[in-house]
Write a protein that holds these residues in place. Structure first.
Motif, mmCIF file in Angstrom:
data_model
loop_
_atom_site.group_PDB
_atom_site.id
_atom_site.type_symbol
_atom_site.label_atom_id
_atom_site.label_comp_id
_atom_site.label_asym_id
_atom_site.label_seq_id
_atom_site.Cartn_x
_atom_site.Cartn_y
_atom_site.Cartn_z
ATOM 1 N N ASP A 176 47.630 34.474 43.987
ATOM 2 C CA ASP A 176 48.772 33.928 43.263
ATOM 3 C C ASP A 176 48.490 32.503 42.785
ATOM 4 O OD1 ASP A 176 52.332 33.843 44.154
ATOM 5 O OD2 ASP A 176 51.268 33.809 42.245
ATOM 6 N N TYR A 177 47.527 32.338 41.889
ATOM 7 C CA TYR A 177 47.359 31.008 41.309
ATOM 8 C C TYR A 177 46.661 31.132 39.960
ATOM 9 C CZ TYR A 177 42.403 30.672 42.687
ATOM 10 O OH TYR A 177 41.059 30.867 42.826
ATOM 11 N N GLY A 178 46.330 29.989 39.367
ATOM 12 C CA GLY A 178 45.950 29.928 37.958
ATOM 13 C C GLY A 178 44.785 30.793 37.522
ATOM 14 N N TYR A 181 45.526 34.402 37.188
ATOM 15 C CA TYR A 181 46.448 34.621 36.078
ATOM 16 C C TYR A 181 45.665 34.768 34.775
ATOM 17 C CZ TYR A 181 50.196 32.786 39.135
ATOM 18 O OH TYR A 181 51.075 32.554 40.174
ATOM 19 N N PRO A 205 49.704 35.425 48.226
ATOM 20 C CA PRO A 205 49.500 33.986 48.338
ATOM 21 C C PRO A 205 48.056 33.672 48.721
ATOM 22 C CG PRO A 205 51.432 34.668 49.577
ATOM 23 C CD PRO A 205 50.726 35.903 49.141
ATOM 24 N N LEU A 206 47.591 32.546 48.225
ATOM 25 C CA LEU A 206 46.240 32.090 48.550
ATOM 26 C C LEU A 206 46.087 31.978 50.045
ATOM 27 C CD1 LEU A 206 45.116 29.074 46.375
ATOM 28 C CD2 LEU A 206 43.814 31.087 46.927
ATOM 29 N N GLY A 207 45.023 32.520 50.567
ATOM 30 C CA GLY A 207 44.782 32.382 51.998
ATOM 31 C C GLY A 207 45.193 33.608 52.783
ATOM 32 N N THR A 208 45.706 34.616 52.116
ATOM 33 C CA THR A 208 46.056 35.837 52.846
ATOM 34 C C THR A 208 44.789 36.545 53.278
ATOM 35 O OG1 THR A 208 47.941 36.061 51.390
ATOM 36 C CG2 THR A 208 47.341 37.975 52.682
ATOM 37 N N LYS A 209 44.734 36.968 54.520
ATOM 38 C CA LYS A 209 43.568 37.696 54.991
ATOM 39 C C LYS A 209 43.875 39.165 55.217
ATOM 40 C CE LYS A 209 40.244 36.491 56.625
ATOM 41 N NZ LYS A 209 39.018 36.278 57.382
ATOM 42 N N VAL A 214 49.991 45.094 51.780
ATOM 43 C CA VAL A 214 49.907 45.257 50.332
ATOM 44 C C VAL A 214 49.328 46.624 50.021
ATOM 45 C CG1 VAL A 214 48.934 44.320 48.234
ATOM 46 C CG2 VAL A 214 49.571 42.798 50.073
ATOM 47 N N ASP A 233 37.942 37.016 50.619
ATOM 48 C CA ASP A 233 39.158 37.808 50.423
ATOM 49 C C ASP A 233 38.806 39.166 49.844
ATOM 50 O OD1 ASP A 233 41.093 34.938 49.318
ATOM 51 O OD2 ASP A 233 40.557 35.654 51.312
ATOM 52 N N GLY A 409 48.420 32.725 30.693
ATOM 53 C CA GLY A 409 48.662 33.703 31.748
ATOM 54 C C GLY A 409 49.485 33.125 32.876
ATOM 55 N N SER A 410 50.406 33.915 33.401
ATOM 56 C CA SER A 410 51.177 33.513 34.571
ATOM 57 C C SER A 410 51.552 34.784 35.308
ATOM 58 C CB SER A 410 52.425 32.740 34.162
ATOM 59 O OG SER A 410 53.359 33.622 33.567
ATOM 60 N N ARG A 411 52.443 34.682 36.275
ATOM 61 C CA ARG A 411 52.811 35.861 37.060
ATOM 62 C C ARG A 411 53.343 36.979 36.171
ATOM 63 N NH1 ARG A 411 56.085 32.739 41.526
ATOM 64 N NH2 ARG A 411 54.413 32.171 42.943
ATOM 65 N N GLN B 187 53.918 27.933 46.185
ATOM 66 C CA GLN B 187 54.396 29.219 45.721
ATOM 67 C C GLN B 187 55.472 29.102 44.659
ATOM 68 O OE1 GLN B 187 51.735 30.849 47.139
ATOM 69 N NE2 GLN B 187 53.193 32.509 47.081
ATOM 70 N N TYR B 189 57.049 28.058 41.289
ATOM 71 C CA TYR B 189 56.628 27.592 39.975
ATOM 72 C C TYR B 189 57.765 26.989 39.179
ATOM 73 C CZ TYR B 189 51.880 29.156 40.259
ATOM 74 O OH TYR B 189 50.570 29.272 40.619
ATOM 75 N N ARG C 251 42.553 28.501 59.729
ATOM 76 C CA ARG C 251 43.531 29.574 59.584
ATOM 77 C C ARG C 251 44.003 30.090 60.931
ATOM 78 N NH1 ARG C 251 42.072 33.677 54.903
ATOM 79 N NH2 ARG C 251 41.201 31.731 54.209
#
Lengths: 417, 404, 318
Positions: A176-178, A181, A205-209, A214, A233, A409-411, B187, B189, C251
């Motif tokens: 979820d970042y630039g 996108y 989100p960034l950092g999800t392991k 999902v 990731d 680009g965005s969400r 998160q 925007y 983490r």
């Protein structure tokens, strides 16, 4: 008592600072100092080292000279945060007085350095490997040059490949970042236009392991998955998907099935074979220019990767552009480097992965390679080239008016559920 | 009441405080005009007069140095070393005030500073942010006070949440609040501009002076750093500050004396919040941008490192720590193999914490008393091998808290 | 408890409980597969978090030492375990090596550094921060930035059938099993052995323990070694589930911090409760509200600390 102790320490420190601060640094006349900013700490620490290798290789191939003068490279480091990138650039420009700056590595850092370059219009700033669209599309800087294509351009043409494979409905999972996108926009620009549907987008989100939840939400009726994750990731996701019994094919982003992922230290996953992806380069490019590039890289850096990574390549072509520009103006940096700026804006050359030229925002127009994961004779995995898309510009193959209307680009941009 | 509870009640204050010595409860008489020596809290005029009397040659020298510094240093040193050190020092000062004097080590100071920066970007003038967040474009003299006010409100809220915790728990809860804010900013925007944050947040041009240029910016930062420093010094001698240090030492007793300990603590958070907010606005102007990376765990820990490096026993420690930190950050890469300079920073920090619990100021104090004062070795807490049976309650001045 | 107190307890239970019940019913009606899958994922993730956090809470409970280098010990155990596993091709040896190496480093740290800082909590915390920075860079230097992945026996690393969900990774259930086993072993150790008894006594009242003639430093060293060893063990097991690379240390450190604070510092059952809460919150947040779900876990921690400062199952000790 305490106050005087503090006061004395303060004056001692102040005196020391005085001495250091007054000392300046003089630069030799016949040397051109180039600062190279990459990431030597943080999440991109190891690819960042390869970025510096790309710079060194370019200088080495030019025998350490350009425009008749000696080239001196000074290395700087950042940690993928824009603040640190600007601080390192400021040190290079104002303290070490470099003539030209190359860098940074990541997308957000690129935007920050571009903004900084506006405060120093007298010198040339060239990109390292940052690939955010906004760097040159939103508020471009007149002295910031990017000789590599950006994240969205890297995915142009992949949409057609997906449709050709019969993937009419797809599920997206991306960070979820630039940068993702832009990548998704590059993919969906042609995919949506030609009738494909991305039924659901999972922006993690960034950092999800742990992607298990999902994965649990993947609709059963999609034909394939679009996966735009990077590095560890991507490895985690692919492992977890296999264990959860996901049997759908993937389309990968530019860093999803690249070298680091294919060569991770552990058991290779056979399910990866055949995964399509796209990017500005691929290990399997068959041209003599590319093969020479790989051979030179391996000879110069025996402790490097088995094949130059994306970052090595991107820093390499940006550095090469600088050196070619310096050759063209015979090293003339006078008058706020105006001759060099003009030369760079008009510069066109053939890099190891195709022809490169700049558009009106000083962003590159270059080639995109569509690839597929294949098995090499020695059992290792690599990316085989299946198609080359030439002259991809920032409008992603769309007419300019349509692209401007779509926006960056965005969400939710673009959307075709 | 069990024996454990009784012992805890008697020793509670001293047992869980930060490990710096209470600076304004000396065993020997302080300078004339000090509130403690006279036994009563001094009036503002008296304390200013008293403070003026304590100004020595050293103070004038330091003041001269910092005032004259921009005229002899290069622009890089003025801006990136001087300006940054002053601003980081100001934010760390808020932590020194809260932690060293209030006994509450809060890791959320950087978040408060970042929130102020974000508010200035949102209410003021900033470049186009991605994904819909927009700036209102109000002039700086409206946006900045709003930003500082909102951040101070947030700081009060943090204080209200944290006031029931103590010691390590305060660190943890403020760390959690800080990380929550980081993720929220990353998160979201529509307000916070997400991962990229806001670009082109520049210091204003006032009366034809562009405060984003090195020398004006330096003086702006210096003004606020000095203001913060003297304010903290004044506050510590004022009734509020003295009471705050009392609540650090022994909250139960302060309560019995009629002081509202909770109110003092929350007010301390608010005061620290103002300092951090001003520092945050200045830091945002320094970087010209604000993004989640500016308020992440790394940035929060940096403030703690700065405060500890300098020493939490005196407000100047924050600025000394900031100068050292900024120097190491900028020049470590020139000294050591470029890829390993994170190791250098870690080792420097580790050595200082291992060998001098009060940071550089403690080290200096030890050097001064041991070497310069000719071998008289005071029993400085935290040095050398200690008996494991030495309990916190007993450690402070050789007696228990009950003996005071 | 007076009427007013009971009223408020029921009130808060209703405020939190009712929406939860409504949510569970709604989720099961609309997409039972997703709900059950998320539930299982949450429980198995909780198992991993419990493994990591148990060592952390043990060390804090006894020695009041917030070991912020816990994440680095996790990563160190994982790397060394990987090296051993790669050399011997035996995953179980990798686990043992991970435990042993981290335990050794932990023991050395306690005996050479932390022993001299007894009682100075903040200083110990700062030292652990410094150690974690140094260790992280050393590991980056030694092992590089590549991704390392383990190779457990095929039997536990495949898909298996599962009710409602269809297919489910077997390894996650294995992690759950290991966590339960480790929890039981820890419980037995703490409650049925002499050393365990001393540790529990020390958590309650360190001075009395010393006064009764026990060599407190030895107990501390053993405890720290076990706590660190647990981190290393979790490193190998967690690294098998989710690969290891630089950055994993922070983490997992944040995760164990949150778990231990929510559950109560110094309490092993508390670590289990906290892990369950956090694991479920994280997975449900990711599954049903991915944009802000990541804030949930930290908000839970803030709320717990604000209203019950010692954690759900923690208690104040002297």
């Amino acid at each position: 008592m305490r106050a005087t102790r503090a006061g004395l320490l303060g004056s001692a420190l102040g005196a020391a600072l005085f001495a250091v601060a007054i000392a300046g640094s003089a630069s030799a006349q016949e040397t051109i100092k180039i600062g190279a900013l990459s990431n030597l700490e943080g999440p991109f620490a190891v690819p960042g080292v390869d970025g510096h290798r790309g710079v060194e290789l370019a200088v080495k191939q030019h025998n350490g000279m350009a425009g008749g003068k000696k080239i001196e490279i000074i290395k700087y480091s950042s940690d993928a945060t824009p603040d640190k990138a600007v601080a390192a650039t400021r040190k290079a420009v104002e303290q070490d007085k470099v003539n030209i700056m190359i860098g940074p590595l990541s997308g957000d850092e690129g935007i920050a350095v571009k903004n900084y370059s506006k405060s120093h219009p007298e010198m040339v700033f060239v990109n390292g490997s940052s690939g955010a669209q906004a760097t040159t599309l939103q508020d471009p800087s007149p002295n910031f040059y990017r000789f590599n294509t950006e994240g969205a351009q890297w995915m142009v043409g992949l949409g057609d490949v997906a449709l050709a494979k019969g993937y009419k409905k797809m599920f997206l999972i991306a960070e979820d970042y630039g940068f993702p996108y832009s990548q998704v926009q590059g993919f969906m620009a042609s995919y949506c236009a030609k009738g494909g549907r991305v039924v659901k987008k999972a922006w993690v989100p960034l950092g999800t392991k742990d992607y298990s939840s999902v994965i649990a939400g993947i609709p059963p009726d999609v034909d394939a998955l679009v996966v735009v994750l990077g590095g560890s990731d991507a490895v985690n996701f692919l492992n977890q998907a296999e264990q959860a019994g996901v049997d759908k094919p993937f389309i990968g982003g530019s860093i999803t099935v690249d070298q680091t992922v294919l060569n991770y230290k552990g058991k290779k996953r056979e399910s990866l074979l055949g995964t399509a992806s796209a990017g500005p380069m691929a290990d399997g490019i068959d041209t003599p220019a590319w093969k020479k590039f790989v051979a030179d890289y391996k000879a110069a850096f025996p402790q490097g990767f088995p094949s130059p990574s994306l970052f090595a390549y991107l820093y390499y072509i940006n550095t090469q552009a600088v050196l070619l520009g310096l050759d063209a103006v015979k090293g003339d940096l006078s008058d706020n480097q105006s001759k060099l700026k003009a030369a760079l804006a008009k510069l066109e050359f053939d890099g190891p992965a195709g022809h490169i030229k700049l558009d009106e925002n000083r962003n590159a127009i270059g080639d995109t390679y569509i690839t597929e994961v294949a098995k090499a004779p020695d059992g290792g995995f690599y990316n085989k080239v299946t198609k080359v898309v030439n002259d991809v510009s920032q409008t992603l193959g769309l007419p300019k008016a349509e692209f401007t209307k779509m926006g960056l680009g965005s969400r939710d941009v673009p959307n075709c559920p | 009441m069990s024996a454990a509870q009784w012992r805890r009640a008697m020793n509670s204050g001293a047992g869980r405080t930060a490990w710096s010595r209470p600076p304004s409860l000396p065993a020997r008489p302080g300078p004339a005009g000090s509130a403690i020596a006279t036994g009563t809290a001094a009036s503002p005029v008296q304390s200013i007069v008293g403070a003026l009397r304590t100004i020595g040659v050293r103070h004038v020298a330091v003041l001269l140095v910092v005032l004259v510094y921009p005229w002899v240093a290069t622009p890089f040193f003025i801006y990136q070393i001087g300006g940054q050190a002053l601003v980081l020092g100001l934010i760390a000062l808020s932590l020194t005030f809260l932690g060293g004097y209030g006994g509450m080590v809060s890791l959320a100071q950087m978040s408060i500073a970042g929130l102020a920066g974000y508010m200035v970007a949102i209410f003021g003038i900033a470049g186009e942010a991605q994904g819909g967040a927009s700036s209102l474009g109000w002039p700086w003299w409206i946006a900045v006070p709003i930003g500082v006010a909102i951040a101070t409100l947030f700081a009060t809220f943090v204080g209200w949440l944290s006031v029931r915790t103590e010691g390590i728990y305060t660190i943890m809860i403020t760390l959690a609040i800080g990380v929550s804010f980081y993720y929220l900013a990353q998160q979201n925007y529509s307000i916070f501009g997400g991962h990229q944050g806001f670009n082109q947040v520049h210091a204003p041009v006032v009366l034809d002076i562009d405060f984003s240029k090195p020398i004006p910016y330096y003086y702006l930062a210096l003004f606020w750093a000095l203001a913060g420093y003297f304010f903290v010094k004044y506050l510590l001698r004022a009734p509020f500050g003295v009471a705050l240090q009392g609540t650090r030492e022994n909250p139960r007793r302060m309560n019995a004396l009629g002081f509202d300990v909770t109110a003092h603590r929350v007010a301390a958070y608010a005061v620290a919040g103002v300092l951090a907010a001003i520092g945050g606005v200045l830091l945002t102007w320094y970087n010209g941008r604000i993004s989640p990376g500016s308020v992440g765990v790394g940035a929060m820990l940096n403030i703690l490192i700065i405060a500890v490096l300098g020493g939490m026993r005196h407000p100047l420690g924050a600025f000394i720590g900031a100068i050292l930190f900024v120097l190491v950050q900028n020049f470590a890469i020139d000294v050591i193999a470029r890829e390993r300079f994170n190791l250098v920073i870690g080792i420097v920090f580790l050595s200082i914490v291992l060998f001098s619990p009060d940071g550089l100021l403690g080290l200096w104090g030890y050097v001064r008393t041991r070497i310069l004062a000719g071998g008289v070795q005071p029993k400085i807490r935290g040095w050398g091998v200690g008996s494991t049976r030495r309990e916190p309650a007993r450690m402070r001045n050789g007696g228990t808290a009950a003996d005071r | 408890m007076n009427i007013s107190g009971r009223f408020w307890t029921w009130f808060w239970l209703a405020v939190i409980g009712l929406p939860l019940v409504v949510f569970v019913v709604w989720a099961n009606l609309t997409n039972p597969r997703q709900f059950v899958s998320t539930l299982l994922n949450g429980v198995t993730l909780a198992a991993l978090y419990f493994l990591v956090a148990s060592g952390f809470t043990l060390v804090f409970g006894l020695m009041r030492n917030v070991n912020l280098a816990h994440g680095s010990l996790f990563l160190l155990g994982a790397y060394i375990g990987w090296v051993v596993g790669d050399a011997t091709d035996n995953w179980f040896l990798a686990i043992a090596a991970g435990f042993a190496s981290a335990a050794l480093v932990g023991f050395l740290l306690q005996v050479s550094v932390f022993r001299f800082m007894q009682g100075q909590e903040l200083r110990q915390t700062m030292v652990t921060i410094g150690i974690s920075i140094v260790l992280a860079d050393l590991m980056l230097w030694c092992f590089g930035g590549e991704i390392y992945s383990f190779d457990p026996p095929r039997a536990i690393f495949q898909t298996m059938p599962m009710v409602v969900v269809g297919k489910y990774p077997a390894y996650r259930l294995v992690v759950l099993g290991i966590a339960i086993a480790v929890g039981l072993v820890l419980w037995l150790f703490l409650n049925r052995t002499k050393v365990g008894m001393m540790i529990r006594a020390g958590v309650d009242d360190r001075q009395m323990l010393a006064a009764s003639g026990v060599n407190v430093q030895r107990v501390f060293a053993i405890t720290f070694a076990i706590g660190a060893g647990l981190a290393g063990l979790a490193g190998v097991i967690g690294g098998t589930a989710l690969s290891i690379s630089p950055g994993e240390d922070t983490r997992y450190l944040m995760a164990s911090l949150v778990v231990v604070i929510v559950g109560g510092m110094g309490s092993i059952p508390g670590a289990a409760v906290g892990a369950l809460l956090i694991g479920l919150a994280e997975q449900f947040g990711l599954s049903y509200a991915p944009t802000y779900g990541v804030v949930f876990t930290f908000l839970i921690m803030v709320l717990v600390l604000a209203f019950r400062p010692t954690g759900i199952l923690g208690r104040r000790s002297t």
